[in-house]
Structures are given as C-alpha cells and as structure tokens.
Design a protein around this motif. Structure first.
Motif, PDB file in Angstrom:
ATOM      1  N   ILE A   1     -92.056   0.284  30.508  1.00  0.00           N
ATOM      2  CA  ILE A   1     -92.784  -0.951  30.196  1.00  0.00           C
ATOM      3  C   ILE A   1     -91.806  -2.087  29.902  1.00  0.00           C
ATOM      4  O   ILE A   1     -91.987  -3.220  30.379  1.00  0.00           O
ATOM      5  N   ASN A   2     -90.756  -1.812  29.131  1.00  0.00           N
ATOM      6  CA  ASN A   2     -89.746  -2.831  28.851  1.00  0.00           C
ATOM      7  C   ASN A   2     -89.043  -3.284  30.122  1.00  0.00           C
ATOM      8  O   ASN A   2     -88.758  -4.470  30.311  1.00  0.00           O
ATOM      9  N   GLY A   3     -88.762  -2.325  30.998  1.00  0.00           N
ATOM     10  CA  GLY A   3     -88.088  -2.664  32.247  1.00  0.00           C
ATOM     11  C   GLY A   3     -88.939  -3.520  33.162  1.00  0.00           C
ATOM     12  O   GLY A   3     -88.451  -4.442  33.814  1.00  0.00           O
ATOM     13  N   ILE A   4     -90.230  -3.220  33.224  1.00  0.00           N
ATOM     14  CA  ILE A   4     -91.142  -4.046  34.016  1.00  0.00           C
ATOM     15  C   ILE A   4     -91.219  -5.448  33.410  1.00  0.00           C
ATOM     16  O   ILE A   4     -91.203  -6.452  34.124  1.00  0.00           O
ATOM     17  N   SER A   5     -91.264  -5.511  32.081  1.00  0.00           N
ATOM     18  CA  SER A   5     -91.279  -6.815  31.407  1.00  0.00           C
ATOM     19  C   SER A   5     -90.046  -7.640  31.756  1.00  0.00           C
ATOM     20  O   SER A   5     -90.149  -8.816  32.122  1.00  0.00           O
ATOM     21  N   GLN A   6     -88.879  -7.015  31.687  1.00  0.00           N
ATOM     22  CA  GLN A   6     -87.632  -7.732  31.955  1.00  0.00           C
ATOM     23  C   GLN A   6     -87.493  -8.135  33.414  1.00  0.00           C
ATOM     24  O   GLN A   6     -87.072  -9.257  33.722  1.00  0.00           O
ATOM     25  N   ASN A   7     -87.852  -7.251  34.303  1.00  0.00           N
ATOM     26  CA  ASN A   7     -87.599  -7.475  35.729  1.00  0.00           C
ATOM     27  C   ASN A   7     -88.692  -8.252  36.460  1.00  0.00           C
ATOM     28  O   ASN A   7     -88.410  -8.889  37.471  1.00  0.00           O
ATOM     29  N   TYR A   8     -89.933  -8.197  35.951  1.00  0.00           N
ATOM     30  CA  TYR A   8     -91.045  -8.818  36.656  1.00  0.00           C
ATOM     31  C   TYR A   8     -91.690  -9.975  35.891  1.00  0.00           C
ATOM     32  O   TYR A   8     -92.336 -10.822  36.506  1.00  0.00           O
ATOM     33  N   PHE A   9     -91.557 -10.001  34.570  1.00  0.00           N
ATOM     34  CA  PHE A   9     -92.272 -10.989  33.761  1.00  0.00           C
ATOM     35  C   PHE A   9     -91.369 -11.801  32.835  1.00  0.00           C
ATOM     36  O   PHE A   9     -91.831 -12.360  31.851  1.00  0.00           O
ATOM     37  N   SER A  10     -90.084 -11.845  33.126  1.00  0.00           N
ATOM     38  CA  SER A  10     -89.124 -12.622  32.327  1.00  0.00           C
ATOM     39  C   SER A  10     -89.198 -12.320  30.838  1.00  0.00           C
ATOM     40  O   SER A  10     -89.052 -13.196  29.992  1.00  0.00           O
ATOM     41  N   GLY A  11     -89.458 -11.041  30.513  1.00  0.00           N
ATOM     42  CA  GLY A  11     -89.462 -10.620  29.127  1.00  0.00           C
ATOM     43  C   GLY A  11     -90.786 -10.762  28.407  1.00  0.00           C
ATOM     44  O   GLY A  11     -90.897 -10.400  27.232  1.00  0.00           O
TER      45      GLY A  11
ATOM     46  N   MET B   1    -103.802 -10.728  36.528  1.00  0.00           N
ATOM     47  CA  MET B   1    -102.419 -10.303  36.306  1.00  0.00           C
ATOM     48  C   MET B   1    -101.518 -11.513  36.151  1.00  0.00           C
ATOM     49  O   MET B   1    -101.713 -12.533  36.784  1.00  0.00           O
ATOM     50  N   LYS B   2    -100.495 -11.402  35.265  1.00  0.00           N
ATOM     51  CA  LYS B   2     -99.559 -12.499  35.089  1.00  0.00           C
ATOM     52  C   LYS B   2     -98.797 -12.762  36.374  1.00  0.00           C
ATOM     53  O   LYS B   2     -98.641 -11.890  37.225  1.00  0.00           O
ATOM     54  N   LYS B   3     -98.276 -13.966  36.499  1.00  0.00           N
ATOM     55  CA  LYS B   3     -97.444 -14.303  37.639  1.00  0.00           C
ATOM     56  C   LYS B   3     -96.160 -13.491  37.577  1.00  0.00           C
ATOM     57  O   LYS B   3     -95.484 -13.417  36.554  1.00  0.00           O
ATOM     58  N   ILE B   4     -95.819 -12.860  38.653  1.00  0.00           N
ATOM     59  CA  ILE B   4     -94.633 -12.024  38.685  1.00  0.00           C
ATOM     60  C   ILE B   4     -93.434 -12.891  39.048  1.00  0.00           C
ATOM     61  O   ILE B   4     -93.437 -13.588  40.055  1.00  0.00           O
ATOM     62  N   VAL B   5     -92.391 -12.829  38.216  1.00  0.00           N
ATOM     63  CA  VAL B   5     -91.179 -13.588  38.491  1.00  0.00           C
ATOM     64  C   VAL B   5     -89.992 -12.661  38.366  1.00  0.00           C
ATOM     65  O   VAL B   5     -90.053 -11.622  37.722  1.00  0.00           O
ATOM     66  N   LYS B   6     -88.902 -13.053  38.968  1.00  0.00           N
ATOM     67  CA  LYS B   6     -87.694 -12.253  38.883  1.00  0.00           C
ATOM     68  C   LYS B   6     -87.090 -12.443  37.502  1.00  0.00           C
ATOM     69  O   LYS B   6     -86.805 -13.560  37.084  1.00  0.00           O
ATOM     70  N   GLY B   7     -86.914 -11.376  36.762  1.00  0.00           N
ATOM     71  CA  GLY B   7     -86.402 -11.476  35.406  1.00  0.00           C
ATOM     72  C   GLY B   7     -84.971 -11.003  35.319  1.00  0.00           C
ATOM     73  O   GLY B   7     -84.378 -10.509  36.272  1.00  0.00           O
ATOM     74  N   SER B   8     -84.396 -11.150  34.145  1.00  0.00           N
ATOM     75  CA  SER B   8     -83.020 -10.722  33.932  1.00  0.00           C
ATOM     76  C   SER B   8     -82.979  -9.254  33.561  1.00  0.00           C
ATOM     77  O   SER B   8     -83.940  -8.687  33.065  1.00  0.00           O
ATOM     78  N   VAL B   9     -81.832  -8.630  33.787  1.00  0.00           N
ATOM     79  CA  VAL B   9     -81.665  -7.223  33.462  1.00  0.00           C
ATOM     80  C   VAL B   9     -81.457  -7.079  31.971  1.00  0.00           C
ATOM     81  O   VAL B   9     -80.648  -7.772  31.367  1.00  0.00           O
ATOM     82  N   GLY B  10     -82.226  -6.180  31.349  1.00  0.00           N
ATOM     83  CA  GLY B  10     -82.098  -5.961  29.917  1.00  0.00           C
ATOM     84  C   GLY B  10     -81.048  -4.911  29.624  1.00  0.00           C
ATOM     85  O   GLY B  10     -80.408  -4.374  30.513  1.00  0.00           O
ATOM     86  N   GLY B  11     -80.844  -4.581  28.363  1.00  0.00           N
ATOM     87  CA  GLY B  11     -79.875  -3.573  27.991  1.00  0.00           C
ATOM     88  C   GLY B  11     -80.437  -2.671  26.917  1.00  0.00           C
ATOM     89  O   GLY B  11     -80.711  -3.093  25.822  1.00  0.00           O
ATOM     90  N   THR B  12     -80.605  -1.379  27.223  1.00  0.00           N
ATOM     91  CA  THR B  12     -81.073  -0.428  26.218  1.00  0.00           C
ATOM     92  C   THR B  12     -80.676   0.954  26.671  1.00  0.00           C
ATOM     93  O   THR B  12     -80.281   1.147  27.817  1.00  0.00           O
ATOM     94  N   GLU B  13     -80.766   1.926  25.789  1.00  0.00           N
ATOM     95  CA  GLU B  13     -80.370   3.285  26.152  1.00  0.00           C
ATOM     96  C   GLU B  13     -81.540   3.973  26.819  1.00  0.00           C
ATOM     97  O   GLU B  13     -82.455   4.401  26.172  1.00  0.00           O
ATOM     98  N   LEU B  14     -81.476   4.071  28.136  1.00  0.00           N
ATOM     99  CA  LEU B  14     -82.614   4.649  28.838  1.00  0.00           C
ATOM    100  C   LEU B  14     -82.242   5.840  29.687  1.00  0.00           C
ATOM    101  O   LEU B  14     -82.695   6.934  29.456  1.00  0.00           O
ATOM    102  N   ILE B  15     -81.423   5.644  30.725  1.00  0.00           N
ATOM    103  CA  ILE B  15     -81.165   6.806  31.571  1.00  0.00           C
ATOM    104  C   ILE B  15     -79.705   6.901  31.914  1.00  0.00           C
ATOM    105  O   ILE B  15     -79.090   5.915  32.263  1.00  0.00           O
ATOM    106  N   GLU B  16     -79.135   8.069  31.728  1.00  0.00           N
ATOM    107  CA  GLU B  16     -77.759   8.308  32.076  1.00  0.00           C
ATOM    108  C   GLU B  16     -77.761   9.517  33.002  1.00  0.00           C
ATOM    109  O   GLU B  16     -77.773  10.639  32.547  1.00  0.00           O
ATOM    110  N   ALA B  17     -77.779   9.273  34.302  1.00  0.00           N
ATOM    111  CA  ALA B  17     -77.812  10.364  35.263  1.00  0.00           C
ATOM    112  C   ALA B  17     -76.456  10.460  35.933  1.00  0.00           C
ATOM    113  O   ALA B  17     -75.701   9.503  35.974  1.00  0.00           O
TER     114      ALA B  17
END
Length: 243
Positions: free
Chosen positions: A183-193, A1-17
């Motif tokens: 998947i995009n959110g995990i990429s942004q938050n855990y793998f720096s994109g 598994m890749k090294k997990i790092v703290k990533g930046s918050v991305g921006g996309t239309e995902l959930i509006e609750a």
C-alpha cells in the motif's frame, strides 16, 4: 479513483531478495513474460523494471520453515525477527515438525518467542506432523484452496498465507492488500504519497493481472532497492497480528 501520477521512490525495509544470478538462482518460469506484460500495461512498471535491473523473486525451499519463520516475524522488526529466528532455529536438531514438537517451552521462550508464538509454532508443527496440510497437493491446488488450508492453523492469517504463496509456491497472481509495504509503495509510486485505499490499490493492480505477485515484488523493491545476497526476503509489516 484518484488521479494516478508518477511518484517518487520511497525508502523503507521491505524486501531483500538475492540477485537473480544464472549460477545461483533460477527465475520463476513466468518471470520474463511477466516483465514484458507489466512494462507494456503499466507506466510505473515501465520505469521500475528497467531501473531495478535483472533481478527476480527468490523462492524459499522448505514449506514448514517458511511458515515458521513467518510466525516468528509477526509484529516485530525485521532485525529483531532475524535475531529471534536464528536463536530458535538453533534449538532443534533439524527444523522439522517432529523435532520442534520435542522442544521445551522454556527453551523456546528463552530464544525470544512470546508464549503465543510458541503456541502457534506448536500448532503449525502438529498440522504438518499429522498430515492435515496437504503439502504434496499444493502444486495442483488453486490459491484460495491453499489459503483456506493454511488459515486453519493458529497464527496464520490471510497475509501470511499470501506471503507463502508468493515466496514458497511462487504463484504469479497474488495481490496482498493487507501488506502495508504494498500500500505504501502504491502510494509513493502512483499517488505522490497520498493515502491509498484498498479500492485504489485494486484499481491500480487491475493492469498487473495475471502477474500481481511480480508487480508487488517490484513495488517492494522500489522502496528498498538494496539487495543483500543470502538474506531472507522480507515484506512490509502487517497491520495487525494474525491469530
């Protein structure tokens, strides 16, 4: 598994609750315990949960309309899905299987539905009207059994069934690996994109159990933190059309 790092918050239309206001929305019974568990077990959740405040998953209230709306929204943008849904929902006297089965195909097409989606909505209505889906038994059935029942309906694949488990049945431990937003959110938050495989996502989510649904919801929210009261929850775009 890749090294997990703290990533930046991305921006996309995902959930509006909707906001989890005591006067309007009741959080799922497990929500507080899930938040505590995730903050303790996962360092990204430890950052996201306080950052996103006192918000919670808002369950949808009707099984048939929840699934119908999921079908309508397949393969089109959130904005387009809302437009088509409102046009379609204005056709029947009530949004029930029996009333949908009385609609004319031409009227449904005129609302913006493709011929295939019309077929899917008719098949959904037939299953509900004939009682071949066991709505009253769902609360006592496990997730896999419900998924198996739902995917027998045309136009509903595993992704749609998993969204139903999260948003209608509010099941706590659903991990929708076919959801691009997750998947995009995990990429942004855990793998720096960096690109993320399903295996990577599963390994990250191992710390989330038994509250994968809650963690998924926070991942969606990290990509789209703005909440709009009264709007339907939406998730990431599915990779392929379900059939």
């Amino acid at each position: 598994m890749k090294k997990i790092v703290k990533g930046s918050v991305g921006g996309t239309e995902l959930i509006e609750a909707a906001e989890c206001l005591e006067t309007a929305i009741i959080a799922p019974a497990y929500w507080a315990d899930a938040r505590k568990h995730l903050v303790k077990k996962d360092r990204v959740m430890k950052r996201l949960i306080p950052q996103l405040g006192d918000t919670c998953l808002q369950a949808r209230s009707d099984a048939f309309s929840t699934l119908a709306r999921s079908i309508v929204g397949q393969q089109i943008s959130v904005k387009a899905a809302q437009t088509v849904w409102h046009r379609f929902a204005a056709l029947p006297r009530e949004m029930t299987p029996a009333h949908v089965l009385r609609l004319k195909v031409d009227d449904m097409r005129a609302a913006g539905l493709s011929a295939r989606k019309v077929e899917y909505l008719v098949d959904l209505s037939i299953h509900f009207d004939a009682g071949t889906v066991h709505v009253k038994d769902w609360q006592s059935m496990d997730d896999d059994a419900i998924i198996a029942e739902l995917v027998a309906i045309r136009g509903i694949g595993r992704w749609t069934a998993e969204m139903f488990l999260i948003f209608y049945l509010t099941r706590p431990n659903v991990l929708p690996l076919d959801d691009v937003g997750l998947i995009n959110g995990i990429s942004q938050n855990y793998f720096s994109g960096e690109s993320v495989s399903r295996s990577d996502a599963r390994e990250v989510a191992a710390a989330w159990a038994p509250y994968c649904s809650v963690a998924t919801w926070y991942i969606w929210r990290s990509l789209d933190p703005v909440q709009v009261l009264g709007k339907e929850p939406t998730t990431g775009q599915i990779k392929v059309q379900e059939a």
